[in-house]
Design a protein around this motif. Structure first.
Motif, PDB file in Angstrom:
ATOM      1  N   CYS A  15       0.906  -1.048   0.242  1.00 33.15           N
ATOM      2  CA  CYS A  15      -0.026   0.267  -0.535  1.00 33.15           C
ATOM      3  C   CYS A  15       0.491   1.124  -0.064  1.00 33.15           C
ATOM      4  O   CYS A  15       0.408   2.499  -0.883  1.00 33.15           O
ATOM      5  N   TRP A  16       1.778   1.115   0.957  1.00 36.38           N
ATOM      6  CA  TRP A  16       2.655   2.670   0.932  1.00 36.38           C
ATOM      7  C   TRP A  16       3.541   2.451  -0.518  1.00 36.38           C
ATOM      8  O   TRP A  16       3.812   3.856  -0.677  1.00 36.38           O
ATOM      9  N   GLU A  17       3.708   1.203  -1.213  1.00 40.06           N
ATOM     10  CA  GLU A  17       4.711   1.455  -1.696  1.00 40.06           C
ATOM     11  C   GLU A  17       4.183   2.144  -3.560  1.00 40.06           C
ATOM     12  O   GLU A  17       4.584   2.752  -4.066  1.00 40.06           O
ATOM     13  N   LEU A  18       2.762   1.075  -3.700  1.00 41.97           N
ATOM     14  CA  LEU A  18       1.912   2.327  -4.182  1.00 41.97           C
ATOM     15  C   LEU A  18       1.715   3.655  -3.891  1.00 41.97           C
ATOM     16  O   LEU A  18       0.725   4.328  -4.825  1.00 41.97           O
ATOM     17  N   LEU A  19       0.738   3.960  -2.768  1.00 44.68           N
ATOM     18  CA  LEU A  19       1.132   5.338  -2.323  1.00 44.68           C
ATOM     19  C   LEU A  19       2.237   6.284  -2.666  1.00 44.68           C
ATOM     20  O   LEU A  19       1.889   7.455  -2.923  1.00 44.68           O
ATOM     21  N   ARG A  20       3.758   6.010  -3.290  1.00 43.69           N
ATOM     22  CA  ARG A  20       4.379   6.598  -3.552  1.00 43.69           C
ATOM     23  C   ARG A  20       4.789   6.582  -4.894  1.00 43.69           C
ATOM     24  O   ARG A  20       5.202   8.228  -5.106  1.00 43.69           O
ATOM     25  N   SER A  21       3.620   5.940  -5.256  1.00 42.31           N
ATOM     26  CA  SER A  21       3.784   6.375  -6.862  1.00 42.31           C
ATOM     27  C   SER A  21       1.997   7.290  -7.218  1.00 42.31           C
ATOM     28  O   SER A  21       2.113   7.004  -9.124  1.00 42.31           O
ATOM     29  N   THR A  22       1.818   7.575  -6.438  1.00 38.29           N
ATOM     30  CA  THR A  22       1.015   8.470  -6.822  1.00 38.29           C
ATOM     31  C   THR A  22       1.261  10.444  -6.137  1.00 38.29           C
ATOM     32  O   THR A  22       1.481  10.172  -5.086  1.00 38.29           O
ATOM     33  N   THR A  23       0.373  11.540  -6.679  1.00 38.56           N
ATOM     34  CA  THR A  23       0.490  12.191  -6.334  1.00 38.56           C
ATOM     35  C   THR A  23      -0.586  13.105  -6.311  1.00 38.56           C
ATOM     36  O   THR A  23      -0.995  13.889  -5.863  1.00 38.56           O
ATOM     37  N   PRO A  39     -10.067  16.988  -2.644  1.00 27.87           N
ATOM     38  CA  PRO A  39      -9.092  16.269  -3.613  1.00 27.87           C
ATOM     39  C   PRO A  39      -7.958  17.068  -2.919  1.00 27.87           C
ATOM     40  O   PRO A  39      -7.749  17.931  -2.087  1.00 27.87           O
ATOM     41  N   ILE A  40      -7.005  16.339  -3.332  1.00 30.95           N
ATOM     42  CA  ILE A  40      -5.723  16.751  -2.513  1.00 30.95           C
ATOM     43  C   ILE A  40      -4.648  16.485  -3.119  1.00 30.95           C
ATOM     44  O   ILE A  40      -4.183  15.395  -3.389  1.00 30.95           O
ATOM     45  N   ASN A  41      -3.304  16.764  -2.827  1.00 33.93           N
ATOM     46  CA  ASN A  41      -2.052  16.843  -3.279  1.00 33.93           C
ATOM     47  C   ASN A  41      -1.325  15.980  -1.992  1.00 33.93           C
ATOM     48  O   ASN A  41      -0.800  16.505  -1.098  1.00 33.93           O
ATOM     49  N   ILE A  42      -0.555  14.475  -2.300  1.00 30.53           N
ATOM     50  CA  ILE A  42      -0.146  14.136  -1.703  1.00 30.53           C
ATOM     51  C   ILE A  42       1.568  13.394  -1.460  1.00 30.53           C
ATOM     52  O   ILE A  42       1.740  13.434  -2.893  1.00 30.53           O
ATOM     53  N   ALA A  43       1.821  13.046  -0.775  1.00 38.88           N
ATOM     54  CA  ALA A  43       3.529  12.655  -0.304  1.00 38.88           C
ATOM     55  C   ALA A  43       3.722  11.703   0.478  1.00 38.88           C
ATOM     56  O   ALA A  43       3.154  12.196   1.683  1.00 38.88           O
ATOM     57  N   VAL A  44       4.441  10.775   0.635  1.00 40.11           N
ATOM     58  CA  VAL A  44       4.744   9.594   1.449  1.00 40.11           C
ATOM     59  C   VAL A  44       5.884  10.376   1.938  1.00 40.11           C
ATOM     60  O   VAL A  44       7.248  10.844   1.652  1.00 40.11           O
ATOM     61  N   ASP A  45       5.859  10.420   3.077  1.00 43.33           N
ATOM     62  CA  ASP A  45       6.910  10.512   4.190  1.00 43.33           C
ATOM     63  C   ASP A  45       6.977   9.690   5.116  1.00 43.33           C
ATOM     64  O   ASP A  45       6.209   9.470   6.369  1.00 43.33           O
ATOM     65  N   GLY A  46       7.545   8.877   5.136  1.00 41.54           N
ATOM     66  CA  GLY A  46       7.972   7.906   6.481  1.00 41.54           C
ATOM     67  C   GLY A  46       7.055   6.583   6.099  1.00 41.54           C
ATOM     68  O   GLY A  46       6.124   6.396   4.792  1.00 41.54           O
ATOM     69  N   GLY A  47       5.686   6.491   7.333  1.00 42.02           N
ATOM     70  CA  GLY A  47       4.296   6.185   6.748  1.00 42.02           C
ATOM     71  C   GLY A  47       3.854   7.361   7.964  1.00 42.02           C
ATOM     72  O   GLY A  47       2.518   6.378   8.354  1.00 42.02           O
ATOM     73  N   ASP A 104      11.761  19.460   0.968  1.00 39.86           N
ATOM     74  CA  ASP A 104      12.263  18.316   0.298  1.00 39.86           C
ATOM     75  C   ASP A 104      11.036  17.816  -0.138  1.00 39.86           C
ATOM     76  O   ASP A 104      11.864  16.666  -1.758  1.00 39.86           O
ATOM     77  N   ILE A 105       9.850  16.678   0.163  1.00 40.53           N
ATOM     78  CA  ILE A 105       9.156  16.322  -0.509  1.00 40.53           C
ATOM     79  C   ILE A 105       8.468  16.666  -1.424  1.00 40.53           C
ATOM     80  O   ILE A 105       7.968  18.074  -1.911  1.00 40.53           O
TER      81      ILE A 105
END
Length: 152
Positions: A15-23, A39-47, A104-105
């Motif tokens: 799930c986290w890997e897939l979340l890293r593939s989208t914005t 709707p929001i633009n997202i980025a993964v930062d750790g967990g 930096d994210i």
């Protein structure tokens, strides 16, 4: 339903890997007027998930109750789709060092309006699934060919 059509329940790591593939995701919150989705633009930062916003209904609701963020995508090579939901709570990122680390994210909002607040969704639960995409023929019924408007 054959094995090739089965829904795959995804591990938390996947799930986290897939979340890293989208914005892009959708933030579900409870407002004074009932549930709402943004709707929001997202980025993964750790967990965690990070997003930017301005003060308003979305931020107020996100900081004052539980939230859910849903994101999805498609693997056209495998003709599969996926959907991931993160449930948890939101915190405003205040400390200068945390804000600087967050800058930096790769978090680039689509809307050019001012978004001075950095917010972090702390995950309580992460779930996801992957499934084959059904073609239109899978949904055909005799009503599919019925006229769309009533004739006088």
């Amino acid at each position: 339903m054959g094995t090739s059509e089965a829904v795959e329940i995804l591990s938390v790591d996947t799930c986290w890997e897939l979340l890293r593939s989208t914005t892009v995701g959708r933030l579900a919150v409870q407002t004074a007027n009932g549930p709402d989705i943004f709707p929001i633009n997202i980025a993964v930062d750790g967990g965690t998930l990070v997003f930017r916003s301005a003060e308003g209904t979305k931020v107020s609701a996100a900081l004052n109750g539980p939230v859910a963020v849903e994101a999805d995508g498609r693997d056209p090579d495998a003709d599969h789709a996926w959907s991931v939901v993160v449930k948890g709570h939101t915190q405003r990122i205040h400390k200068s060092e945390e804000v600087l680390a967050t800058v930096d994210i790769p978090l680039v909002p689509w809307h050019k309006g001012e978004k001075p607040l950095f917010l972090r969704v702390q995950a309580r639960q992460v779930t996801g699934r992957r499934f084959p995409i059904a073609g239109p023929e899978a949904w055909w019924t005799p009503l599919s060919e019925a006229p769309l408007t009533a004739e006088d």
